[in-house]
Design an enzyme around this catalytic site. Structure first.
Site, PDB file in Angstrom:
ATOM      1  N   HIS A 212       0.873  -1.307   0.170  1.00  0.00           N
ATOM      2  CA  HIS A 212      -0.137  -0.125   0.002  1.00  0.00           C
ATOM      3  C   HIS A 212       0.989   1.362  -0.149  1.00  0.00           C
ATOM      4  O   HIS A 212       0.584   2.063  -0.795  1.00  0.00           O
ATOM      5  CB  HIS A 212      -0.963   0.035   1.231  1.00  0.00           C
ATOM      6  CG  HIS A 212      -2.023   1.098   1.226  1.00  0.00           C
ATOM      7  ND1 HIS A 212      -3.101   0.996   0.612  1.00  0.00           N
ATOM      8  CD2 HIS A 212      -1.742   2.326   1.862  1.00  0.00           C
ATOM      9  CE1 HIS A 212      -3.662   2.168   0.964  1.00  0.00           C
ATOM     10  NE2 HIS A 212      -2.775   2.989   1.537  1.00  0.00           N
TER      11      HIS A 212
ATOM     12  N   HIS B 247     -10.640   2.580  -0.981  1.00  0.00           N
ATOM     13  CA  HIS B 247     -10.823   2.028   0.393  1.00  0.00           C
ATOM     14  C   HIS B 247     -11.448   0.749   0.327  1.00  0.00           C
ATOM     15  O   HIS B 247     -12.548   0.588   1.013  1.00  0.00           O
ATOM     16  CB  HIS B 247     -11.594   3.392   1.241  1.00  0.00           C
ATOM     17  CG  HIS B 247     -10.893   3.687   2.199  1.00  0.00           C
ATOM     18  ND1 HIS B 247     -11.441   3.718   3.422  1.00  0.00           N
ATOM     19  CD2 HIS B 247      -9.545   3.784   2.597  1.00  0.00           C
ATOM     20  CE1 HIS B 247     -10.499   4.200   4.442  1.00  0.00           C
ATOM     21  NE2 HIS B 247      -9.329   4.181   3.719  1.00  0.00           N
TER      22      HIS B 247
END
Length: 714
Positions: A34, A80
């Site tokens: 990430h 998300h």
């Protein structure tokens, strides 16, 4: 911990020692997929990132592109996905909060949000639950902070049942001489932390997002989901802009994934500087927090300002005005090291570059088996097929979604949700068209072509409004990159996207990669979500609805026998298979450029434009009729191309096609179009007729509306 054995060995060699537990935690966060983009960085280099008007390209919190002589637009997009699968309301809301902070960090005022959402079929109760609460999370957060949600897309497919995708794009305006950067260039400057207090929520959020979900994730990983607070965010926005207006700041950055560790290490590493952080100074929300928890917390609504010590009092006074906690938590140094202190002792000491720039991983790529031909099916009646397509949640009206959003706050929205793109007013003469698009089925069955086609479709949507693309942003949602077939999908998709962007000369200025979208062996369809911003004069906006009876309907672009991977096959036949439409880069550009030329030359004679995508010409013409209440008569034999039956003519999803209506003499317009094109019909009446088959517009309207509402009421 997601650090691999080889990464641990690399770290030990770089440090000449074993890291302590806090340092391991900080490195684990920064080496996560990430934060580090360690798998994707080599592939993302395919993208063109420079071009006319680009002020800031990839690498900052958002890209920035020139819009007028005085104004620039900051644009970013984020995912998300994992948090929304675990806690859909909070996960979606904090996704909005994160992308808003990215835009604010560039000094820009957010003016628009767009969302790209993917869920399982609505027959599934869990999918309905996730869909309902994600949309509510987006609407509650966006509405409360006063930023309109103006456009988006929604897809439903079995492959998203366990792993929904929630991607959010944001655009903001900033004067070109007031753009900020996420840097800390001056040793001696201090870090002012302001906004929400630091708590235990979101710890390990980035490592959680860098692993596959499991059946136990909903319980075990819930603490990794951050807790948003839109009221505090509103105060943070207002205070941030007042600080940036009144005080010269040398850098600004939001605290998102990786918290303080990521934010501060990235600020200083970009300038070959270091940092010293004092944990005792950090405003905490909970008692007894450990240094590990403080440095890895992803609590929301926090910003870091880098400024001179002699301006701290002014900044603190502004924060007090908005009743926001704020504190000087450290300083910029020239050591190149990230040092964390607690109770007067150094408890972490790492090279900032090691944290902010981990080594990349060269992943193995292996081509999976892909379809090479078309799927043979028995075609139903044309009326049955068209009505079934229009009543599919993938095509039907998304009014249930966008009616929950305040899309008119700020009074900039000129073209509202439901058209090919939204249009917002920049100044008295200039507008921007914004869209977000993706074709996951095409990408699954042909990653290169699907990636290129997703860019092509997004560009067609802004061109259909009368705009020309300024820039591209992307959010790349894929499965586990450690699987060679998944990484091959990713690489080929990016190649296709890059080639289409290069063909248009349109730079990719910002983006996001979301890997590990897998749960219990089920991988999401690869989903390259593409956002495009285009510029246009406000007096030349086009929309898709028919404007009057008696106007000629023109199709631009060839239609081919390309039902493979189509919405027609998925919805009408329950088949996700077949070779997707071919992607002709030059033909896509030529079609778009032809539309631009005739708008410039013939202006108001071009009365409506709509792109052809899911559902083909049949659905596109039906949508134009539904939007206007005006029917049309279509001669399918006039459609340019090489199809063999009416279902191929109307439902093939061949790329590079537009539908236009024009008033007055059509011959001059046809002569101007140096691409395959033809007049295929005329507007008028209360029915939509394809050859000798007719459907009342009212019947089309009823099929198209109320579909999602019916599912969500069960």
């Amino acid at each position: 911990m997601v650090l691999t054995d080889s990464e641990i060995e690399f770290i030990r060699k770089e440090l000449g020692r074993d890291p302590n537990p806090l340092e391991y935690g900080m490195l684990d966060v920064m080496f996560s997929e990430h934060c580090s983009y360690k798998s994707s960085r080599p592939v993302l280099g395919f993208f063109p990132t420079e071009g006319e008007g680009v002020i800031i390209g990839p690498g900052d919190d958002a890209g920035v592109v020139e819009v007028t002589d005085e104004l620039a637009m900051a644009i970013g997009i984020e995912s998300h996905n994992h948090p929304s699968a675990i806690e859909p309301y909070g996960g979606a809301g904090t996704g909005i909060g994160g992308i808003l902070r990215d835009i604010i960090s560039m000094g820009a005022m957010p003016i628009a949000l767009l969302d790209s959402l993917r869920f399982g079929y609505l027959e599934d109760q869990k999918s309905r639950y996730l869909f309902e609460h994600v949309v509510k999370g987006i609407s509650d957060y966006g509405n409360r902070v006063g930023v309109p949600t103006v456009a988006g897309e929604v897809e439903f497919d079995d492959n998203f049942q366990l792993n929904p995708l929630v991607n959010v794009m944001c655009a903001g305006l900033v004067r070109k001489d007031e753009i900020k950067r996420g840097i800390a260039p001056r040793p001696g400057d201090v870090f002012l932390l302001m906004g929400g207090r630091t708590g235990r929520d979101g710890i390990h959020g980035v490592t959680f997002a860098s692993e596959e979900l499991t059946s136990s994730s909903e319980l075990e990983d819930r603490p990794a989901v951050q807790v948003g607070d839109p009221f505090t965010k509103k105060m943070v926005m207002e205070a941030s802009f007042e600080i940036m207006e009144k005080i010269e700041v040398s850098g600004v950055k939001d605290l998102g994934g990786g918290g303080l560790t990521c934010c501060i290490s990235e600020l200083v590493a970009k300038c070959d500087n270091g940092a010293r952080v004092n944990l005792e100074a950090i405003p905490l929300r909970e008692e007894g927090m450990t240094p590990y928890e403080i440095m890895l917390s992803e609590s929301q609504e926090r910003m870091i300002f880098v400024l001179s010590p002699d301006r701290v009092d002014e900044a603190m006074e502004i924060c007090r005005k908005y009743e926001l906690p704020a504190a000087v938590i450290g300083e910029v140094t020239d050591t190149g090291r990230m040092i964390v202190e607690s109770e007067g002792k150094v408890i972490a000491d790492l090279p900032a570059k090691l944290l902010a720039d981990p080594p990349v991983i060269e992943r193995e790529a292996k081509k999976p088996d892909l379809p090479e031909g078309q799927v043979e099916v028995q075609h139903p009646l044309l009326t049955e097929a068209l009505l079934k397509l229009l009543s599919s949640p993938n095509i039907a009206s998304k009014r249930w979604v966008y009616r929950q959003y305040d899309h008119e706050v700020q009074i900039r929205t000129v073209v509202k949700p439901g058209d090919d793109a939204a249009v917002l007013r920049v100044d008295e003469k200039t507008g921007v068209a914004l869209t977000v698009d993706c074709n996951s089925i095409h990408t699954k069955l042909d990653p290169y072509g699907g990636g290129a086609a997703s860019v092509g479709e997004a560009i067609r949507n802004v061109v259909s409004m009368g705009a020309w693309p300024l820039c591209i942003v992307d959010c790349l949602n894929f499965g586990n990159p450690e699987k060679p077939e998944v990484f091959w999908q990713f690489r080929e998709c990016v190649r296709g996207m890059a080639d289409m962007a290069e063909t248009f000369g349109t730079p990719v200025i910002s983006g996001n990669v979301s890997f590990y979208n897998e749960t219990e062996g089920v991988t999401v369809n690869p989903s390259p979500v593409v956002g495009v911003a285009g510029r246009l004069p406000l007096d030349s906006i086009k929309t898709m609805d028919f404007k009057a009876e008696g106007e000629k309907i023109i199709v631009i672009g060839d239609t081919k026998p390309e039902l493979g991977a189509s919405e027609y096959l998925r919805t009408v036949h329950g088949i996700v298979d077949g070779k997707p439409p071919e992607t002709d880069l030059r033909a896509e550009f030529d079609a778009a450029n032809s539309v631009r030329r005739i708008i410039e030359r013939f202006g108001d004679k071009v009365t409506a434009i709509h792109d052809c995508s899911a559902g083909g010409i049949g659905v596109a013409v039906a949508e134009m009729a539904i939007k206007s209440g005006i029917g049309a008569t279509i001669d399918t034999g006039k459609i340019p191309g090489s199809f063999s039956n009416i279902h191929e003519a109307l439902f093939s999803e061949s790329n590079g096609r537009y539908i236009l209506t024009v008033t007055g003499s059509v011959e001059e317009i046809i002569q101007e179009l140096e691409v395959p094109c033809a007049v295929i019909g005329t507007t008028g009446g209360g029915a939509l007729k394809f050859d000798d088959v007719a459907l009342d517009v009212s019947e089309l309207y009823d099929a198209y509306h109320g579909v999602i509402e019916a599912y969500m009421s069960t």
